[in-house]
Every structure is written in C-alpha cells, then in structure tokens.
Design a protein around this motif. Structure first.
Motif, mmCIF file in Angstrom:
data_model
loop_
_atom_site.group_PDB
_atom_site.id
_atom_site.type_symbol
_atom_site.label_atom_id
_atom_site.label_comp_id
_atom_site.label_asym_id
_atom_site.label_seq_id
_atom_site.Cartn_x
_atom_site.Cartn_y
_atom_site.Cartn_z
ATOM 1 N N TYR A 149 -61.180 25.034 3.879
ATOM 2 C CA TYR A 149 -61.061 24.415 5.200
ATOM 3 C C TYR A 149 -59.791 23.579 5.299
ATOM 4 C CZ TYR A 149 -65.902 25.675 6.330
ATOM 5 O OH TYR A 149 -67.058 26.349 6.600
ATOM 6 N N GLU B 201 -64.595 23.506 0.848
ATOM 7 C CA GLU B 201 -63.863 22.411 1.481
ATOM 8 C C GLU B 201 -62.359 22.590 1.336
ATOM 9 O OE1 GLU B 201 -63.042 17.710 0.664
ATOM 10 O OE2 GLU B 201 -65.075 18.463 0.340
ATOM 11 N N LEU C 164 -63.434 18.267 8.988
ATOM 12 C CA LEU C 164 -64.219 18.827 7.889
ATOM 13 C C LEU C 164 -65.707 18.577 8.077
ATOM 14 C CD1 LEU C 164 -61.973 17.879 4.831
ATOM 15 C CD2 LEU C 164 -62.352 20.152 5.768
#
Length: 456
Positions: free
Chosen positions: A411, A408, A429
């Motif tokens: 990203y 995450e 996301l």
C-alpha cells in the motif's frame, strides 16, 4: 488546528498554573496561621498531598466504573471548590482566632481538589489533539502563566484568585464542548500499551526533576531580584524552544524526541564540573529538562488516547504520579523550614551530579520505539524477516503478521507517488484496511475535525 484555538488552550492551562504558582509565592496567604502551624510550608505540602490524592481518587473511580459525573458537573465543581480559597481569605479576619487554622485547612483542601479536577479536564481535552498541537500548548502555557502573573500584579490578589478559575473553566467548557465529548475507541485487536512502563518513566523523571528543582536556589543562585522570580524565564524560554522544535522539525516524533535531552544534560554536567560560570550550565540543564518534560506529556497523552474507556483513569493516574514525584521540588522547604536541617553546598553538588547521571542513564536505557510504535496489533518499526525477533522481544514474527506487514508495504508503495504527508499516509493506510473514523482518530492521536480536514 487554528492558532487562536491553541492560544485559548494555552491561556486556560496558564491561568491554572499561574493560580497555583501565585498561592505558593504569596506569603501573606499563609502568614495568618504561621505562628501556630510552623509556617506556610505545612500548607504547601498539605495542598500538594490533597491535589495528588484527588487525581488518584478520580483515576480509581473511573477504572472501577464507580463515578462518572458529566463534564459540566466537573467544571462547576472544580471552579467552585477553587473559590473556597479566596472565600477563606475574605472571611478570615471576621472569624475568631481559634477558627483561623481550620478555615485555612478547609479552604486549601477544597481548592487543591478543585484545581486537580480542572487540570484533569484540560488533560483529557489535550489527549484528543494531535501531538504537534499538544507540544505548542506545552510551550505556550508557561508563557501564558508568566504573562498572567505579570499583568495581575496590578490587581488585588484576592480578585485574581477569583477570576483565574472562573475564566479557565469558561474556556474549557466552550473549547471542549465539541472535541472532549467525542468517544474515542480502540480496535479490538489492538495491543494494549504497558502503562507500568509509562508510570515508571514518569515517576523516575519527575522525581529526579523535583530533586534538581529543590537544589536550584542554592546551586544556581539567581542574579535577579526576588520579585523577578515570579516567572522563571529561563524555563519558559526552554519550554517554548523545545515545543517549536517538536512542532516544526520534520523528523521529530514521540518515539525519539526524548533523545534530544541527552546532549543538553551531558554538556550541562560538563560545564557544571569544569566551568566557573554555573549559570550557563543551568541554561543547558533547563533545555534538557524541557525535552524530557515535553516527552513525558506526549507519552502520557499518547497512551491515554489509545486506552479507550480507560482514558480517564490513565490520564489521572499519570498526573497523580507526576505530582507525587514532583513533590520533591519542595524538599528543601521541609528540611530547612521544619527540621532545621539542610546539607551544605558540597553535598548539594553531589546530589546534582547524581540526579544528572540518573537522567542520562534513564535516557540511555529507555526504548521509545519498543513502546510507542505499536499500531493495531502490529509494529511499524519496519518489515521484519521470517525468524527475526519483533520489537517487543517476545518471539519471532508470526506468518499472518508478516503477511499484513507485506501488504502494508505494498500500500505504501502505491500511494508514494501522491506525495502525501506522513499523517495523510497513515490515514490512507487505515482507510484501506477498513477502519472507521473513531478508530483512525484513536490510532493516530488526532481529533475528529483534523480527520475531516484531511479527507476533504
């Protein structure tokens, strides 16, 4: 969401608030049976009891899958039962004296249940909105209620009791036709929110809030005439101001907003203790209560939006606890009107201190981050190192979860140059993780139309 839609939502809720406030303040509503029942206080307590039990019955039936009427049936039933009260007012002079009390009880019972059904439907609709929009409705609905009461003062009270529920149901039907029927889903791997913690917060706050409201008339005598107290403009101003802060302050979110009440309540306690101008203390007290009141709304709707098919039972269960705890705001009527007992001003001052200290302690002990920052089985409070405790305090972060957090963060670093807003970032996301539209709406507490707007 467009502002005119927010205005309609606020007006619809405001009509119900004005309707309930009016029947509590209109002494003629209860005067016909006062001589045989001990006064209008019995009717108010009876109304609140049935109102709360309706929420409980709705929550229980939804959790047990016993009774799922359509939204149209609930709207028609709610508005129809609320009209039982003006029907009683219209025919009470035609009935014999022996039937006056049973007619009053029947009218109040039906209207209490009907108003609970409509408010429950409005709350279910609000749980599909963004938190920023919910905050605006929170601030504008008391203002709309005050304006409705002011404008309806020129009307016959009987006609206002008829018009308000019908207009509110009409607005709810057309506003909720698109959003309220969307089925919100929760990912299979999502962590269930601990509703018992939410229930504990709601009951503790509204219990203390009800106690403070019950002693306001004595501790803070209003300098205004009684007719001007139909609308508590201090509370309305506080609600609007707090809603504006949450809506437009960029760092405000439902994980930390409750902390804003602490300085207001602390300063109110200081002024109440050392300042001769007690009404100034009430201004800060109303501000602190408004912070916590808005946070309680957002907390309930946030948890409900992630409850999937349990959304109806969560919302109505929360409303049941709110009404049950808030019944303390009528404690002074019971003690003074029925028992002939009421503490002196010194005792009320002590109760004021205790209630304020309890609220300050509640804010200090409440952990909003540990409860709310859960998202699809993860915690978004930040990336944790190996061997660290997670935010729930249940153990170390598993390696698989740590890898997901690192992914995450990767990203987030990639989309950082695009200068997206916080909500747009969360949407991207979730899309990158393969989530569908319904899952994204449920996870981010947004409506389908809002998601479509961001994806254009």
């Amino acid at each position: 969401m467009k502002f005119y839609r927010i205005g309609k939502l606020s007006l619809g809720l405001g009509l119900l608030f004005a309707w309930m406030q009016s029947i509590f303040l209109e002494s003629s509503l209860f005067s016909s049976s006062a001589g045989r029942t001990g006064g209008g206080t019995d009717f108010i307590v009876f109304f609140l009891a049935v109102h709360a039990l309706t929420y409980f019955a709705r929550a229980w039936s939804a959790s047990e899958n016993l009774f799922f009427p359509s939204r149209r049936v609930l709207l028609i039933s709610g508005a129809g039962m609320m009209l039982a009260l003006p029907l009683f007012l219209g025919i009470r002079f035609l009935l014999p004296q022996t039937l006056d009390l049973p007619s009053a009880a029947a009218g109040l019972l039906l209207s209490a249940s009907g108003s609970a059904l409509l408010i429950g439907q409005w709350s279910e609709l609000l749980s599909t909105l963004q938190s920023k929009d919910v905050a605006l409705v929170f601030g504008l609905s008391p203002l709309a209620a005050a304006l409705v009461i002011f404008l309806s003062s020129s009307l016959i009270f009987f006609f206002f009791l008829v018009i308000a529920p019908l207009l509110s149901a009409h607005l709810l039907f057309f506003l909720g036709r698109e959003d309220a029927e969307e089925e919100l889903s929760v990912p299979e791997d999502s962590v269930e929110m601990p509703f018992w913690r939410v229930a504990l917060f709601l009951f503790c706050f509204y219990g203390a809030n009800g106690l403070l409201m019950s002693i306001f008339p004595v501790v803070f005598p209003s300098p205004f005439p009684k007719a001007a107290q139909l609308a508590d403009w201090v509370g309305i101003f506080s609600a609007v101001s707090v809603a504006a802060i949450f809506r437009y302050y960029p760092r405000a979110n439902i994980s930390n907003f409750y902390r804003g009440a602490f300085p207001f309540l602390a300063f109110s306690l200081f002024l109440f203790s050392f300042s001769p101008f007690r009404y100034i203390s009430r201004l800060f007290l109303e501000g602190g209560l408004a912070f916590l009141d808005l946070y309680a709304w957002l907390l309930l709707f946030y948890v409900a939006s992630r409850a999937g098919r349990r959304r109806i039972s969560v919302i109505n269960g929360g409303l049941f606890l709110i009404v049950l705890a808030s019944a303390g705001s009528h404690l002074h009527l019971l003690l003074k009107g029925n028992m002939g007992f009421w503490p002196g001003e010194s005792s009320l001052t002590t109760l004021m201190f205790l209630a304020l200290l309890f609220l300050l302690l509640l804010i200090a002990l409440w952990d909003g981050n540990g409860l709310l920052l859960q998202w699809n089985g993860e915690t978004s409070a930040g990336v944790q190192g190996e061997g660290e405790m997670d935010t729930s305090g249940e153990g170390v972060t598993p390696p698989a979860q740590k890898d997901e957090m690192e992914e995450e963060m990767t990203y987030r670093m990639r989309i950082l140059p695009y200068n997206l807003t916080r909500q747009e970032t969360e949407i991207v996301l979730l899309l990158l993780k393969g989530n569908k539209d319904n899952t994204i709406c449920s996870s981010l507490f947004i409506a389908r139309n809002t998601l479509k707007f961001h994806l254009r």
